[in-house]
Design an enzyme around this catalytic site. Structure first.
Site, PDB file in Angstrom:
ATOM      1  N   TYR A  28      -8.751  -2.069  -3.416  1.00 22.55           N
ATOM      2  CA  TYR A  28      -8.141  -0.936  -2.769  1.00 22.55           C
ATOM      3  C   TYR A  28      -7.962  -0.094  -2.687  1.00 22.55           C
ATOM      4  O   TYR A  28      -7.190   0.638  -1.521  1.00 22.55           O
ATOM      5  CB  TYR A  28      -6.469  -2.165  -2.798  1.00 22.55           C
ATOM      6  CG  TYR A  28      -6.221  -3.053  -2.661  1.00 22.55           C
ATOM      7  CD1 TYR A  28      -5.420  -4.114  -1.588  1.00 22.55           C
ATOM      8  CD2 TYR A  28      -5.915  -4.472  -3.838  1.00 22.55           C
ATOM      9  CE1 TYR A  28      -5.253  -5.088  -1.358  1.00 22.55           C
ATOM     10  CE2 TYR A  28      -5.750  -5.692  -3.173  1.00 22.55           C
ATOM     11  CZ  TYR A  28      -5.519  -5.509  -2.056  1.00 22.55           C
ATOM     12  OH  TYR A  28      -4.660  -7.108  -1.262  1.00 22.55           O
ATOM     13  N   ASP A  30     -10.594   1.666  -1.517  1.00 20.44           N
ATOM     14  CA  ASP A  30     -11.011   2.172   0.208  1.00 20.44           C
ATOM     15  C   ASP A  30      -9.986   2.475   1.240  1.00 20.44           C
ATOM     16  O   ASP A  30      -9.968   3.564   1.505  1.00 20.44           O
ATOM     17  CB  ASP A  30     -12.174   1.469   0.286  1.00 20.44           C
ATOM     18  CG  ASP A  30     -12.793   1.272  -0.790  1.00 20.44           C
ATOM     19  OD1 ASP A  30     -13.312   1.550  -1.786  1.00 20.44           O
ATOM     20  OD2 ASP A  30     -14.571   0.108  -0.529  1.00 20.44           O
ATOM     21  N   ARG A 285      -7.145   2.393 -11.721  1.00 26.72           N
ATOM     22  CA  ARG A 285      -8.718   2.094 -11.126  1.00 26.72           C
ATOM     23  C   ARG A 285      -9.005   2.956 -10.088  1.00 26.72           C
ATOM     24  O   ARG A 285      -8.796   3.669  -9.216  1.00 26.72           O
ATOM     25  CB  ARG A 285      -7.826   0.616 -11.461  1.00 26.72           C
ATOM     26  CG  ARG A 285      -8.097   0.111 -10.520  1.00 26.72           C
ATOM     27  CD  ARG A 285      -7.826  -1.371 -10.268  1.00 26.72           C
ATOM     28  NE  ARG A 285      -7.245  -1.344  -8.755  1.00 26.72           N
ATOM     29  CZ  ARG A 285      -7.007  -2.952  -8.216  1.00 26.72           C
ATOM     30  NH1 ARG A 285      -6.388  -3.842  -9.625  1.00 26.72           N
ATOM     31  NH2 ARG A 285      -7.159  -3.250  -6.931  1.00 26.72           N
ATOM     32  N   GLU A 287     -10.427   4.753  -6.636  1.00 25.94           N
ATOM     33  CA  GLU A 287     -10.580   6.423  -6.935  1.00 25.94           C
ATOM     34  C   GLU A 287      -9.350   6.622  -5.524  1.00 25.94           C
ATOM     35  O   GLU A 287      -8.774   7.912  -6.453  1.00 25.94           O
ATOM     36  CB  GLU A 287     -11.757   6.469  -5.856  1.00 25.94           C
ATOM     37  CG  GLU A 287     -11.623   7.363  -5.213  1.00 25.94           C
ATOM     38  CD  GLU A 287     -12.678   7.738  -4.160  1.00 25.94           C
ATOM     39  OE1 GLU A 287     -12.611   8.408  -3.092  1.00 25.94           O
ATOM     40  OE2 GLU A 287     -13.672   7.455  -4.072  1.00 25.94           O
TER      41      GLU A 287
END
Length: 393
Positions: A28, A30, A285, A287
């Site tokens: 998720y 991305d 978690r 990015e």
């Protein structure tokens, strides 16, 4: 006396059309990054942005306004387009962003090559503090068959990279929220649990296969109480097993010793930001949540996306080195030890490392504010990307 003639208006900069391609898969982070970037490019820079997404159902967990059954729709000023296997014939945009090496469809590449002026083609890379990224930032790579250049664009933590995603109003919104007890009270009411004055409030967002039980045990047995909000995700089986089957779905809650644990569904991004701003400690978690936790100016714990043979370890160490600069030795050591244990890179269990880390939370709070201020003084990712692409056209 004749009034002076008004100053001529500066010519408006022409808007650019953008296509951003993103695959969700099971990450998720991305789509979280791409959705924030697309909205910011449209809202703050006036660009026409089309976001291609392969999994609208997963995307809708972050964006409830999305209508999953529709192939094309406009949300928050962005055209959201379903990226289907049989990709349609479409004209290429002036700027094409291939997010996280997702590989563009062949017929879209052909459309790029046919354009009267080749688009600026960006490979938006994953965030890293490793030094090599600054040397590769902005480099071009020619396509092996077509007359196209692809530029590698790295988010990062210094002026040699593209910076971090940060909307213009973000820091002011955070400061207003953190100074407003009524706004925080409204958030707790929406989440269904209001912290007591004595409770430390923690958000816990992580992948699976972590020693979560070790940390939950430490909190349950601690002398001071903890209220933990945990979004559903890959770690749910571990939490369900730890709770003896009593925590299985969003809305479930459980008190074990000094720990009160609340399961929650994914939040829209604006609400998730508020949760990070409101908590005393944030476990994040990947990015997107990692960057947003840094803007929260609170202590944080990062679980990096795990890779085979611990290939993610140098990336974690590079950020720890950058982030620890200016910390006292004891705080830096506690941070490093706990983060490595949480990421499975140290034989110690997180629960065993928790007391030393907890003692350093006041120092880490002050450091989190300083780090946020430092990053705020650098260009944000959308601004850097817009400037780079304009200079290439």
């Amino acid at each position: 006396m004749e009034a002076p003639a008004p100053a001529p208006l500066a010519p408006a900069r022409p808007s650019l059309s953008w296509d951003i391609f993103c695959t969700v898969v099971d990450n998720y982070g991305d789509i979280g990054v791409c959705w924030r970037l697309a909205r910011q490019l449209a809202a703050e820079h006036g660009f026409a942005v089309r976001l291609w997404v392969d999994d609208l159902a997963s995307f809708a967990r972050l964006c409830p306004e999305l209508q999953v059954e529709r192939d094309c729709q406009t949300v928050a000023g962005v055209t959201v387009q379903r990226w289907a296997g049989d990709f349609a014939q479409v004209a290429a945009a002036q700027v094409v962003v291939e997010a996280f090496a997702c590989e563009l469809p062949e017929n879209y590449l052909a459309a790029m090559a046919r354009a009267p002026r080749p688009p600026v083609w960006i490979n938006l890379e994953y965030l890293t503090a490793e030094d090599w990224a600054s040397h590769c930032h902005g480099l071009a790579s020619p396509h092996p068959r077509l007359p196209l250049l692809k530029y590698f664009f790295f988010p990062g933590f210094d002026v040699r990279t593209g910076g971090l995603l940060r909307e213009r109003a973000l820091i002011g919104q955070r400061q207003d929220f953190q100074a407003d007890p009524l706004a925080r009270k409204a958030l707790w009411q929406r989440l269904g649990a209001t912290p007591t004055a004595a409770e430390r409030v923690v958000s816990l967002f992580c992948y699976g296969h972590l020693p979560v039980a070790s940390l939950l045990d430490a909190w349950a047995q601690a002398p001071s109480p903890t209220l933990c909000f945990m979004p559903l995700g890959p770690a749910l089986p571990e939490v369900t097993a730890w709770s003896g089957g009593r925590l299985t779905r969003a809305g479930d809650r459980l008190q074990v010793g000094a720990l009160r644990l609340v399961l929650m569904d994914f939040l829209p991004q604006a609400d998730y930001d508020r949760l990070l701003w409101a908590c005393d400690l944030n476990f994040v978690r990947g990015e997107d949540s990692f960057v947003r936790a840094q803007w929260a100016a609170r202590p944080l714990v990062w679980q990096i996306y795990p890779q085979e043979e611990n290939a993610h370890e140098p990336k974690l160490e590079a950020f720890l080195e950058a982030y620890s600069e200016g910390l006292e030795t004891a705080a830096a050591q506690a941070l490093r030890t706990f983060w490595r244990a949480w990421n499975g890179l140290d034989p110690a269990q997180p629960g065993a490392c928790w007391p030393a880390f907890e003692r350093q939370l006041p120092a880490l709070l002050a450091h989190g504010r300083q780090w946020s201020d430092l990053q705020e003084n650098r260009p944000d990712l959308a601004e850097s990307l817009a400037r780079f692409c304009r200079n290439k056209l």
